[in-house]
Design a protein around this motif. Sequence first.
Motif, mmCIF file in Angstrom:
data_model
loop_
_atom_site.group_PDB
_atom_site.id
_atom_site.type_symbol
_atom_site.label_atom_id
_atom_site.label_comp_id
_atom_site.label_asym_id
_atom_site.label_seq_id
_atom_site.Cartn_x
_atom_site.Cartn_y
_atom_site.Cartn_z
ATOM 1 N N GLN A 115 0.826 -1.207 0.000
ATOM 2 C CA GLN A 115 0.000 0.000 0.000
ATOM 3 C C GLN A 115 0.862 1.259 0.000
ATOM 4 O OE1 GLN A 115 -3.661 0.166 2.071
ATOM 5 N NE2 GLN A 115 -3.611 -1.991 2.667
ATOM 6 N N TRP A 116 2.004 1.180 0.694
ATOM 7 C CA TRP A 116 2.961 2.283 0.619
ATOM 8 C C TRP A 116 3.454 2.452 -0.822
ATOM 9 C CZ3 TRP A 116 4.435 5.515 4.583
ATOM 10 C CH2 TRP A 116 4.079 5.125 5.879
ATOM 11 N N GLU A 117 3.838 1.329 -1.404
ATOM 12 C CA GLU A 117 4.383 1.375 -2.760
ATOM 13 C C GLU A 117 3.356 1.884 -3.758
ATOM 14 O OE1 GLU A 117 5.568 -2.644 -3.279
ATOM 15 O OE2 GLU A 117 7.302 -2.497 -1.919
ATOM 16 N N ALA A 118 2.099 1.465 -3.596
ATOM 17 C CA ALA A 118 1.043 1.928 -4.488
ATOM 18 C C ALA A 118 0.824 3.426 -4.352
ATOM 19 C CB ALA A 118 -0.254 1.177 -4.188
ATOM 20 N N ALA A 119 0.859 3.910 -3.120
ATOM 21 C CA ALA A 119 0.665 5.346 -2.889
ATOM 22 C C ALA A 119 1.809 6.149 -3.492
ATOM 23 C CB ALA A 119 0.559 5.621 -1.397
ATOM 24 N N PHE A 120 3.040 5.673 -3.312
ATOM 25 C CA PHE A 120 4.191 6.377 -3.876
ATOM 26 C C PHE A 120 4.148 6.374 -5.402
ATOM 27 C CE2 PHE A 120 6.709 5.217 0.174
ATOM 28 C CZ PHE A 120 6.254 6.377 0.801
ATOM 29 N N SER A 121 3.660 5.251 -5.970
ATOM 30 C CA SER A 121 3.583 5.161 -7.436
ATOM 31 C C SER A 121 2.557 6.132 -8.007
ATOM 32 C CB SER A 121 3.234 3.732 -7.854
ATOM 33 O OG SER A 121 1.897 3.404 -7.471
ATOM 34 N N LEU A 122 1.596 6.535 -7.161
ATOM 35 C CA LEU A 122 0.590 7.514 -7.600
ATOM 36 C C LEU A 122 1.076 8.949 -7.402
ATOM 37 C CD1 LEU A 122 -2.655 5.863 -6.169
ATOM 38 C CD2 LEU A 122 -1.953 6.000 -8.568
ATOM 39 N N GLY A 123 2.292 9.106 -6.941
ATOM 40 C CA GLY A 123 2.862 10.439 -6.777
ATOM 41 C C GLY A 123 2.661 11.046 -5.405
ATOM 42 N N MET A 124 2.143 10.274 -4.468
ATOM 43 C CA MET A 124 1.961 10.794 -3.115
ATOM 44 C C MET A 124 3.298 10.848 -2.380
ATOM 45 S SD MET A 124 -1.505 8.990 -1.652
ATOM 46 C CE MET A 124 -3.110 9.261 -2.392
ATOM 47 N N ASN A 125 3.488 11.924 -1.613
ATOM 48 C CA ASN A 125 4.663 11.961 -0.758
ATOM 49 C C ASN A 125 4.358 11.222 0.537
ATOM 50 O OD1 ASN A 125 3.123 13.721 0.834
ATOM 51 N ND2 ASN A 125 4.047 15.550 -0.071
ATOM 52 N N ARG A 126 5.349 11.194 1.440
ATOM 53 C CA ARG A 126 5.180 10.418 2.677
ATOM 54 C C ARG A 126 4.046 10.977 3.536
ATOM 55 N NH1 ARG A 126 8.308 6.568 4.796
ATOM 56 N NH2 ARG A 126 8.229 6.163 7.043
ATOM 57 N N TYR A 127 3.931 12.313 3.583
ATOM 58 C CA TYR A 127 2.885 12.940 4.378
ATOM 59 C C TYR A 127 1.502 12.551 3.871
ATOM 60 C CZ TYR A 127 -0.322 16.542 6.029
ATOM 61 O OH TYR A 127 -1.401 17.194 6.567
ATOM 62 N N LEU A 128 1.278 12.675 2.567
ATOM 63 C CA LEU A 128 -0.028 12.339 1.996
ATOM 64 C C LEU A 128 -0.336 10.850 2.144
ATOM 65 C CD1 LEU A 128 -0.303 14.491 -1.266
ATOM 66 C CD2 LEU A 128 -1.676 14.668 0.817
ATOM 67 N N THR A 129 0.697 10.021 2.028
ATOM 68 C CA THR A 129 0.490 8.578 2.182
ATOM 69 C C THR A 129 0.000 8.255 3.584
ATOM 70 O OG1 THR A 129 2.230 8.113 0.556
ATOM 71 C CG2 THR A 129 1.589 6.318 2.030
ATOM 72 N N TYR A 130 0.634 8.880 4.565
ATOM 73 C CA TYR A 130 0.173 8.696 5.939
ATOM 74 C C TYR A 130 -1.262 9.201 6.096
ATOM 75 C CZ TYR A 130 4.159 7.052 8.739
ATOM 76 O OH TYR A 130 5.131 6.285 9.329
ATOM 77 N N LYS A 131 -1.510 10.409 5.621
ATOM 78 C CA LYS A 131 -2.791 11.074 5.847
ATOM 79 C C LYS A 131 -3.949 10.382 5.130
ATOM 80 C CE LYS A 131 -4.987 15.657 5.402
ATOM 81 N NZ LYS A 131 -6.021 15.334 4.421
ATOM 82 N N GLU A 132 -3.746 9.999 3.893
ATOM 83 C CA GLU A 132 -4.841 9.493 3.077
ATOM 84 C C GLU A 132 -4.959 7.972 3.056
ATOM 85 O OE1 GLU A 132 -6.990 11.494 1.810
ATOM 86 O OE2 GLU A 132 -5.925 13.371 2.221
ATOM 87 N N VAL A 133 -3.863 7.269 3.301
ATOM 88 C CA VAL A 133 -3.871 5.820 3.121
ATOM 89 C C VAL A 133 -3.618 5.071 4.428
ATOM 90 C CG1 VAL A 133 -2.832 3.873 1.889
ATOM 91 C CG2 VAL A 133 -3.083 6.085 0.735
ATOM 92 N N ILE A 134 -2.522 5.409 5.095
ATOM 93 C CA ILE A 134 -2.058 4.587 6.212
ATOM 94 C C ILE A 134 -2.826 4.856 7.509
ATOM 95 C CG2 ILE A 134 -0.082 3.939 7.616
ATOM 96 C CD1 ILE A 134 0.044 3.078 4.652
ATOM 97 N N LEU A 135 -2.907 6.118 7.919
ATOM 98 C CA LEU A 135 -3.512 6.421 9.224
ATOM 99 C C LEU A 135 -4.999 6.056 9.319
ATOM 100 C CD1 LEU A 135 -1.746 9.741 10.292
ATOM 101 C CD2 LEU A 135 -1.244 7.384 10.964
ATOM 102 N N PRO A 136 -5.812 6.297 8.275
ATOM 103 C CA PRO A 136 -7.216 5.861 8.386
ATOM 104 C C PRO A 136 -7.351 4.362 8.638
ATOM 105 C CG PRO A 136 -6.971 7.412 6.584
ATOM 106 C CD PRO A 136 -5.579 7.070 7.035
ATOM 107 N N GLN A 137 -6.517 3.570 7.972
ATOM 108 C CA GLN A 137 -6.560 2.125 8.195
ATOM 109 C C GLN A 137 -6.008 1.762 9.568
ATOM 110 O OE1 GLN A 137 -5.520 -0.453 4.683
ATOM 111 N NE2 GLN A 137 -4.706 1.488 3.912
ATOM 112 N N ALA A 138 -4.911 2.426 9.943
ATOM 113 C CA ALA A 138 -4.293 2.130 11.231
ATOM 114 C C ALA A 138 -5.242 2.455 12.375
ATOM 115 C CB ALA A 138 -2.996 2.922 11.374
#
Length: 217
Positions: A117-140
């Motif tokens: 999921q990290w790799e997918a987010a990075f491949s979409l052009g998201m930086n680390r902050y956006l990946t945390y905010k939009e992908v990782i933290l909601p699931q966590a």
Amino acid sequence: MNNLSEILINSLPYLLEGAVFTVVISLVSILGALIFGLVIALCRMSSNRFLSGFAKGYISFFRGTPLLIQLLILYNGFTFIYVPEGWQAALAGLILHFSAYIAESYRGAIQSIEKGQWEAAFSLGMNRYLTYKEVILPQAWRISIPSVWNSLIDIVKASSLASVITVPELTLMADQISASQLIVLPVLVEAAVIYWILTSLLDWLRVVIEKRISVSQ
């Protein structure tokens, strides 16, 4: 028996007054611990050695020492700099103590998320902050609810230790009533029932949140 019933009825307003103080301290501590716990968790997982080392030491200290000792240190240990009010020391102690437990709950939840999921987010052009905010933290957050909620319930119960540093919360009010009326067990049981109601309401809220999350998925 009638005298006992009268004492319990007359003591209820004072216990409820203390319960209001307990609720306020608990709610502020819960909010602070949730926010600060996330900060500590992110520092713990940081590639920066200083931040990671600080967070690791912080978690080790606050999980490895009794909350009562921490409260006494905050209340009495720094009077040469500042003399805190009891409620100030109680808030600081509860937030610092339980943020260490919540940080570990967050960290475990974040680390349980697949690396893909990290790799997918990075491949979409998201930086680390956006990946945390939009992908990782909601699931966590969803994953961590059971363990985090245990800490939140523990905050309500642990707020009773604030009575030791003269905070007029539920336990202190019950202790004062017991001493003045020379009746200990019934008054303490009455206070225990109020704590039980408060923690049951918090547990009910957890169930509601988990149901809403499961429906939205």
